[in-house]
Design a protein around this motif. Structure first.
Motif, PDB file in Angstrom:
ATOM      1  N   ALA A 268       0.830  -1.208   0.000  1.00  0.00           N
ATOM      2  CA  ALA A 268       0.000   0.000   0.000  1.00  0.00           C
ATOM      3  C   ALA A 268       0.863   1.255   0.000  1.00  0.00           C
ATOM      4  CB  ALA A 268      -0.923  -0.007   1.224  1.00  0.00           C
ATOM      5  N   GLY A 269       1.959   1.222   0.760  1.00  0.00           N
ATOM      6  CA  GLY A 269       2.849   2.379   0.791  1.00  0.00           C
ATOM      7  C   GLY A 269       3.499   2.645  -0.546  1.00  0.00           C
ATOM      8  N   LEU A 270       3.900   1.580  -1.248  1.00  0.00           N
ATOM      9  CA  LEU A 270       4.508   1.749  -2.570  1.00  0.00           C
ATOM     10  C   LEU A 270       3.489   2.284  -3.571  1.00  0.00           C
ATOM     11  CD1 LEU A 270       6.717   1.432  -4.675  1.00  0.00           C
ATOM     12  CD2 LEU A 270       6.169  -1.017  -4.802  1.00  0.00           C
ATOM     13  N   ILE A 271       2.277   1.767  -3.520  1.00  0.00           N
ATOM     14  CA  ILE A 271       1.232   2.261  -4.438  1.00  0.00           C
ATOM     15  C   ILE A 271       0.944   3.730  -4.161  1.00  0.00           C
ATOM     16  CG2 ILE A 271      -1.197   2.048  -5.068  1.00  0.00           C
ATOM     17  CD1 ILE A 271      -0.922  -0.977  -4.544  1.00  0.00           C
ATOM     18  N   GLU A 272       0.794   4.100  -2.891  1.00  0.00           N
ATOM     19  CA  GLU A 272       0.552   5.512  -2.559  1.00  0.00           C
ATOM     20  C   GLU A 272       1.711   6.392  -3.016  1.00  0.00           C
ATOM     21  OE1 GLU A 272      -2.119   6.782  -1.646  1.00  0.00           O
ATOM     22  OE2 GLU A 272      -3.280   5.382  -0.411  1.00  0.00           O
ATOM     23  N   ASN A 273       2.927   5.871  -2.920  1.00  0.00           N
ATOM     24  CA  ASN A 273       4.104   6.605  -3.371  1.00  0.00           C
ATOM     25  C   ASN A 273       4.003   6.925  -4.855  1.00  0.00           C
ATOM     26  OD1 ASN A 273       7.095   6.228  -4.643  1.00  0.00           O
ATOM     27  ND2 ASN A 273       7.212   7.296  -2.675  1.00  0.00           N
ATOM     28  N   GLN A 274       3.557   5.951  -5.646  1.00  0.00           N
ATOM     29  CA  GLN A 274       3.416   6.168  -7.085  1.00  0.00           C
ATOM     30  C   GLN A 274       2.226   7.073  -7.407  1.00  0.00           C
ATOM     31  OE1 GLN A 274       5.854   5.129  -9.099  1.00  0.00           O
ATOM     32  NE2 GLN A 274       6.791   4.316  -7.229  1.00  0.00           N
TER      33      GLN A 274
END
Length: 399
Positions: A268-274
């Motif tokens: 989830a953190g990586l997706i939000e980062n993108q």
């Protein structure tokens, strides 16, 4: 198009919260592989490993075979339901990111697929769902009243055409990079953004692989990401960025064992980062086997706020109901979201009719407002077989 929660749906929800079933497979090792208990949505992962329950899952990657039928979904999803009361969703903790100069990309051995068992009949389509008959290849569905929104739920999905407004990301294909989430979990990812036009609506398609991560370790192979009908090409043709992610659990290269809550927070953190880097207006999740379980059993139940842009998911060889019971998955959060399940009746690694398999997952999410569809072809075992890009593309086109 959404259905009210039926007796079968309620029964499936109860079963999904019960003890998971052990299943020995050659691809994933011993039968006592563990699944961590997912926590409440948006919570930080515990520093200790989650309490585990046994679940074995096979994710044997096999070489692509002949082309298989693709879904013929023709009905667009209904307009999103506006919740009676909304409140903002707490954001995921801001992570850090660093470029990996060199990554040892040892090619994972491709284990043989588990021998298929006796075909099992697919469950009949329930109201509010689309299903594909394995003999006729036609899709059919019936509409039903949408479930009432849950008061006090998170903010409704963004209106059509709304973008995250992210900026700073480069529209190029990027080499394997490393990402470290706020909870300390780290993993690698590949991003394909070349050819995407930022002046038009931009989508993001996320892929998480099965055990061994053959598709991500071999991105040019037509098995999953590469080739003219692979996920990268079909996403690019729809002006969408592809994000292929490796699990932080590299001891098995899988998502469904270990600290599953922490892995879901990492993803989830990586997706939000993108989403913060690109002006994304539509999010689609896709996964195979262990990756399919990650999406519907761990990620979406723990982080339903990811679906605020609409879009949906396509899962192959798995996609069971939430491991934590799914209390955070409400009709208000799932308004306008689509979900598609593909599992063969001869899949013995993640059996179609298991309490943690595709049918139970589809029933659960159909009862929570997701417009669901499925393909349960007779005699097909546990294999991706190059169908990823075509199937994802067709569901996006039908939404």
């Amino acid at each position: 198009m959404r259905s009210s929660l039926s007796t079968a749906g309620r029964r499936a929800s109860v079963l999904a919260a019960a003890a998971l079933v052990s299943l020995t497979t050659a691809a994933c090792g011993p039968a006592d592989l563990q699944v961590g208990t997912a926590g409440a949505a948006g919570q930080a992962a515990s520093s200790q490993a989650a309490t585990d329950r046994p679940l074995a899952i096979g994710d044997a990657a096999t070489a692509p075979s002949a082309a298989v039928p693709t879904p013929a979904l023709t009905s667009a999803a209904p307009a999103p339901t506006t919740p009676a009361q909304t409140q903002p969703q707490a954001p995921v903790a801001q992570p850090t990111e660093s470029q990996v100069e060199a990554v040892d990309e040892q090619q994972a051995a491709v284990p043989a697929e588990a021998a298929p068992g006796a075909p099992q009949a697919a469950a009949p389509a329930a109201p509010g769902r689309w299903s594909r008959d394995s003999s006729s290849g036609r899709s059919a569905g019936t509409s039903a009243a949408a479930p009432a929104p849950v008061a006090g739920a998170a903010a409704a999905p963004a209106a059509a055409g709304t973008s995250t407004g992210g900026s700073g990301g480069t529209f190029t294909d990027q080499a394997r990079r490393s990402f470290t989430a706020g909870n300390g979990q780290a993993g690698n990812y590949l991003l394909y953004a070349a050819g995407v036009d930022p002046t038009k609506p931009v989508g993001l398609v996320v892929y998480v692989d099965g055990t061994g991560e053959y598709g991500v370790d071999n991105p040019t192979a037509s098995y999953a990401l590469g080739g003219s009908s692979g996920l990268v090409a079909t996403s690019r043709a729809r002006n969408m960025i592809t994000l292929a992610v490796e699990s932080p659990n590299q001891s098995c290269e899988c998502w469904h064992t270990g600290d599953t809550s922490a892995y879901a927070d990492f993803l989830a953190g990586l997706i939000e980062n993108q989403l913060g880097k690109y002006p994304v207006s539509e999010l689609w999740l896709s996964g195979f086997s262990s990756g399919a379980q990650e999406i519907t059993r761990f990620l979406v139940p723990r982080h339903p706020e990811l679906m605020r842009l609409g879009g949906g998911w396509v899962v192959f060889g798995g996609g069971g109901p939430p491991a934590d019971g799914g209390s955070a998955v409400t009709a208000a959060r799932m308004a306008g979201v689509r979900g598609h399940w593909f599992t063969g009746t001869a899949d013995t690694s993640v059996p179609l009719t298991a309490s943690w398999g595709a049918q139970a997952g589809e029933r659960f999410y159909a009862g929570r407002g997701v417009v669901t569809s499925s393909e349960y072809p007779a005699g097909v075992g546990h294999a991706l077989d190059g169908r990823l890009g075509r199937t994802v593309g067709q569901l996006i086109d039908a939404s």
